[in-house]
Design an enzyme around this catalytic site. Sequence first.
Site, short mmCIF file in Angstrom:
data_model
loop_
_atom_site.label_atom_id
_atom_site.label_comp_id
_atom_site.label_asym_id
_atom_site.label_seq_id
_atom_site.Cartn_x
_atom_site.Cartn_y
_atom_site.Cartn_z
N LYS A 42 0.83 -1.22 0.00
CA LYS A 42 0.00 0.00 0.00
C LYS A 42 0.86 1.27 0.00
CE LYS A 42 -4.06 -1.95 2.30
NZ LYS A 42 -5.00 -1.87 3.40
N ASP A 95 -10.29 2.11 2.19
CA ASP A 95 -10.41 1.63 3.58
C ASP A 95 -11.03 2.74 4.43
OD1 ASP A 95 -9.31 -0.88 3.23
OD2 ASP A 95 -7.26 -0.24 3.71
P1 NAP Z 1 0.13 -4.35 9.52
O1 NAP Z 1 0.51 -3.30 8.54
O2 NAP Z 1 1.02 -5.53 9.72
O3 NAP Z 1 -0.06 -3.60 10.93
C1 NAP Z 1 -0.29 -4.23 12.16
C2 NAP Z 1 0.49 -3.47 13.24
O4 NAP Z 1 0.10 -3.97 14.51
C3 NAP Z 1 2.00 -3.69 13.13
O5 NAP Z 1 2.67 -2.48 13.38
C4 NAP Z 1 2.25 -4.72 14.24
O6 NAP Z 1 3.58 -4.71 14.71
C5 NAP Z 1 1.29 -4.25 15.29
N1 NAP Z 1 0.97 -5.25 16.30
C6 NAP Z 1 0.95 -6.60 16.19
N2 NAP Z 1 0.55 -7.16 17.36
C7 NAP Z 1 0.30 -6.16 18.22
C8 NAP Z 1 -0.15 -6.11 19.57
N3 NAP Z 1 -0.43 -7.23 20.27
N4 NAP Z 1 -0.31 -4.89 20.16
C9 NAP Z 1 -0.01 -3.77 19.48
N5 NAP Z 1 0.43 -3.75 18.20
C10 NAP Z 1 0.58 -4.93 17.58
O7 NAP Z 1 -1.31 -4.93 9.19
P2 NAP Z 1 -2.55 -4.15 8.50
O8 NAP Z 1 -2.43 -4.14 7.04
O9 NAP Z 1 -2.73 -2.87 9.19
O10 NAP Z 1 -3.73 -5.17 8.85
C11 NAP Z 1 -4.10 -5.43 10.20
C12 NAP Z 1 -5.31 -6.34 10.21
O11 NAP Z 1 -6.42 -5.65 9.68
C13 NAP Z 1 -5.16 -7.60 9.40
O12 NAP Z 1 -5.71 -8.69 10.09
C14 NAP Z 1 -5.99 -7.32 8.16
O13 NAP Z 1 -6.55 -8.50 7.60
C15 NAP Z 1 -7.08 -6.43 8.72
N6 NAP Z 1 -7.65 -5.54 7.70
C16 NAP Z 1 -9.00 -5.58 7.53
C17 NAP Z 1 -9.58 -4.75 6.59
C18 NAP Z 1 -11.05 -4.81 6.38
O14 NAP Z 1 -11.52 -4.34 5.34
N7 NAP Z 1 -11.81 -5.32 7.32
C19 NAP Z 1 -8.81 -3.87 5.83
C20 NAP Z 1 -7.43 -3.85 6.04
C21 NAP Z 1 -6.87 -4.69 6.99
P3 NAP Z 1 4.61 -5.82 14.10
O15 NAP Z 1 4.65 -5.55 12.63
O16 NAP Z 1 5.87 -5.54 14.80
O17 NAP Z 1 3.98 -7.15 14.41
#
Ligand code: NAP
Length: 492
Positions: free
Chosen positions: A289, A325
């Site tokens: 992204k 989003d």
């Molecule tokens: P991402 O870029 O990997 O971001 C997740 C962040 O959370 C990372 O900085 C990660 O750190 C941190 N993290 C992990 N475990 C944590 C904890 N226990 N406490 C605090 N921070 C923590 O992922 P993303 O793209 O934002 O996506 C996140 C989730 O949202 C995914 O499951 C995705 O499927 C979902 N999503 C849903 C939609 C929808 O339309 N419903 C849209 C987009 C995303 P580290 O990298 O160090 O682990």
Amino acid sequence: MPLVVASLVEGSISGASDSSKAAFRAGADLVELRLDHLEGFNVGMTRDARREILGPTIATLRSKGQGGRSGLAGSRREDALKELLESDFEYVDLELETDRSLLRKNRGAESETQTIVSSHFPRPVPRDVVEKRLVEAMTLGDIAKVAMPCESAPQALDLAQLGLKFSRLKKRFVIIGMGLQGQLTRVFADRMGSELVYACLPGKEAAPGQMDVEAQTSMLEGSRKVFGLIGHPVSHSVSKPMQEAALKHLSLRGMYLPLDFPPREFDGNALRALKNLGFKGLNVTIPHKGSAFKLCDRNGESATATRAVNTINFVGKTVVGENTDVIGFSRLLDGKTTITRNTNALLIGAGGAARAVAYVLSERKARLTIIDIEKGRADELAKTFGAVSVSVKKLWKSDRSFDLVVNCTPVGMKGMAGTPLKAGFVGPGSVFIDIIYNPPVTKAMEVAASRGGKAYGGLEMLVQQGAESFRIWTGLEPGVEAMRAAAGRALL
Ligand code: NAP
């Protein structure tokens, strides 16, 4: 326009004859009779087979070495192929590797039968290796054909580029990328200049990634709408069934192709190639992204505010980035809670998706606290959106609770058990939103509900962001209910 060939993989001549009739009825231009699938195949069967199939036919005796079933080798194979060349088939498939000596002997022979010189790679190889094979095949027969399994979208794009090059040189060829990642070479066979495109009867795939005759034929008609999802991994994308349901709901011809671009392999050249090939629009997901934001010529308001692009639209020559989003999360919020200046909100996770959530919450003037395992990430996001960042440890030790908590980490999604939510963060009257959509009810949602809070999952955000992407690409209003139902089914 490529001719659509239906591959017939039947065990008997009568079965092949019946299937050929079905294939021509479905719109095939010709059929490929896979003689290597006929039980007890012997040379004498070729003339019977020819008589029984009433339409233009490619006769193929695929050897085991090239992915087929025929064990005939040496002079026995050569005799069988000579018989085929004399049996009035419109085309005979000969193999570059296995039949080189026969091809050389046959070169320049006056015949009504055209030869297809095939070469199949068992695994992906670099573009120059494919090109060399293709060029050699072109010198030995009428149509050169190469097929290669594709494990990633860049490999399929390499094949497509090769096609564009040889079509400018007016060569006769077929280039096939096998597997789901190779499917774009079938969908855009016309743009690539392939002379033939192979398809199958429903449920009778002869090679990985083949579409059935009707689907393949409809893909080659001018008004198709082809969208793609750039990400890594993409194999279990729910967006595919959801967007294809939106196309079907409006009776539009088209497809949605998950395109696996490993980290660092999505760049400006890839984006240009996808545009030139004919994709009408793209979605972008983890981990691309941020790079998509940098690669677009122009970014809309939502993408600029979040510095992340999840939707790419091609507007004439301009590549425009958007972030749906933002609208997805806004619609998910609607009707679930009212946000005011007094709303204490907590955002857990400061990655890609959190940028859209933080933007929406800051626009609605919530008092926002952000935590992330990587404190620096939370700091940066907080700075961008006028929020406060706290370390995870410190917040967990505190006794703070919030009106609204949003989980933007992947913790709790399928295959990643656990919860990033401390029970004390929520209480009666709190709203907890987990943007994870698979599973529909996460552990964190159960925790929030057990504390008397209201808990919601991320499916609605997924559906609404997808619906907005569809509006951007097509200018049409999608059947949101059909998209929701398709996404729900895909998650079962
Ligand atoms: P991402 O870029 O990997 O971001 C997740 C962040 O959370 C990372 O900085 C990660 O750190 C941190 N993290 C992990 N475990 C944590 C904890 N226990 N406490 C605090 N921070 C923590 O992922 P993303 O793209 O934002 O996506 C996140 C989730 O949202 C995914 O499951 C995705 O499927 C979902 N999503 C849903 C939609 C929808 O339309 N419903 C849209 C987009 C995303 P580290 O990298 O160090 O682990």
